[in-house]
Write an enzyme that holds these catalytic residues in place. Structure first.
Site, short mmCIF file in Angstrom:
data_model
loop_
_atom_site.label_atom_id
_atom_site.label_comp_id
_atom_site.label_asym_id
_atom_site.label_seq_id
_atom_site.Cartn_x
_atom_site.Cartn_y
_atom_site.Cartn_z
N SER A 120 0.85 -1.20 0.00
CA SER A 120 0.00 0.00 0.00
C SER A 120 0.87 1.24 0.00
O SER A 120 2.01 1.22 0.50
CB SER A 120 -0.88 0.02 1.25
OG SER A 120 -1.57 1.25 1.39
N TYR A 162 -0.09 0.19 10.62
CA TYR A 162 -0.41 -0.21 9.25
C TYR A 162 0.77 0.08 8.33
O TYR A 162 1.16 -0.77 7.51
CB TYR A 162 -1.66 0.55 8.77
CG TYR A 162 -2.10 0.18 7.38
CD1 TYR A 162 -2.55 -1.11 7.08
CD2 TYR A 162 -2.10 1.12 6.35
CE1 TYR A 162 -2.97 -1.44 5.80
CE2 TYR A 162 -2.52 0.79 5.07
CZ TYR A 162 -2.95 -0.49 4.80
OH TYR A 162 -3.36 -0.83 3.53
#
Length: 322
Positions: free
Chosen positions: A157, A183
């Site tokens: 990501s 994350y």
């Protein structure tokens, strides 16, 4: 390549005219969103897809479209895999190894995002343990099944921009926890895993790459309330404006899954091997840009020394050498 694809290209665009009959592909996380679309597109072009999922009942319902659109000998089988449990990871991998059939492509697509502070079954911080360590053990245990000429694709990501890995405190034992820093660490780990996997396997003709699928409004954001999501988009748009760029736009799910099938089946191996891709092309290193959705990859995510250090730390954490 004779055709150029971009941010609005879909899975069907990038696979147009490509026959995947005889190809065998494993995709994790095919019970929703990008995973279902990735499996659908591959099976529709003739690939035999193995979908690894935590909830088999949920996946059976969600993947009806995959079976309906499978063509040219394509199809879908499901296996159980809970990435937050190394016992489940090892059992799933052992079953595949015992079966012995090779894969042409493995896509590590499953993941969680911005979860509250928590631990996996093995005591790892939830996002690092699920997104990275679960896949690290699973993919390494089945690495021998990836056929020469095959590939491993890690769905990372642009969120890797939030943080480099912290190998001194991977479980936030001493560091204050924030959901997006965790994350970011896990997504940087996804990229670094692909970098080191590529280095270790390319001599036998197996390549690895990582990618950002784009911003897609899927189940991945289920741990964020709408107010938090709106605030994040507002901040992203402010950063983009500072960079002189237009506002953020969500991708559709077929657009979001396009880079996975492009990197796995369409792009040349030498083009993508050991690299980071987005919008169906290889990204450049951009350490200066502010926004987490601007194109580009942070240098720390491609650093080979960082990748080797993460590999060693990951082996230490899971108690297994590869």
């Amino acid at each position: 390549m004779s055709q150029t694809f971009g941010a609005t290209s879909t899975t069907d665009d990038v696979l147009a005219g490509i026959d995947l009959s005889g190809k065998r592909v494993l995709v994790t996380g095919v019970s929703a969103g990008l995973g279902v679309e990735t499996a659908r597109a591959l099976a529709a072009h003739g690939a035999q897809v193995v979908g690894a999922v935590r909830d088999l009942a949920k996946a059976e319902a969600a993947t009806a479209v995959v079976r309906e659109q499978a063509a040219n000998g394509g199809g879908l089988d499901l296996i159980e895999l809970d990435l937050a449990s190394l016992a489940s990871v090892r059992a799933a991998a052992d079953a595949l190894v015992a079966d012995g059939r090779p894969f042409d492509l493995v896509i590590a697509n499953a993941g969680v995002m911005a979860t509250p502070l928590g631990k996996t079954a093995d005591g790892f911080e939830t996002q690092f343990g699920t997104n990275h360590l679960g896949h690290f053990v699973f993919v390494n245990r089945i690495a021998g099944l990836i056929a020469p000429g095959g590939r491993f694709v890690a769905v990372a990501s642009s969120g890797h921009r939030f943080s480099d890995v912290d190998l001194d405190d991977p479980n936030f034992d001493r560091t204050p926890y924030t959901p997006f820093e965790a994350y970011g660490r896990s997504k940087t780990a996804n990229v670094l895993f692909a970098v080191e996997f590529d280095r270790r396997h390319r001599d036998r003709g197996v390549r690895a790459t990582a990618l950002h699928p784009g911003g897609i409004n899927t189940e991945l954001g289920r741990h964020m309330g709408q107010d938090a999501l709106d605030a994040l988009v507002e901040q992203i748009n402010a950063d983009l404006a500072t960079e002189g760029k237009p506002p953020f736009a969500w991708k559709t799910i077929p657009q979001g899954a396009a880079t996975s099938v492009w990197a796995g089946m369409v792009a040349s191996a030498d083009e993508v091997g050991g690299r980071y891709c987005e919008n169906c092309h290889v990204s450049e290193v951009t350490d200066g840009l502010i926004s987490p959705v601007s194109e580009g990859v942070r240098s720390y995510a491609l650093d080979p020394d960082n990748a080797r250090a993460l590999w060693a730390k990951s082996e230490e954490m899971v108690g297994e050498r590869f």
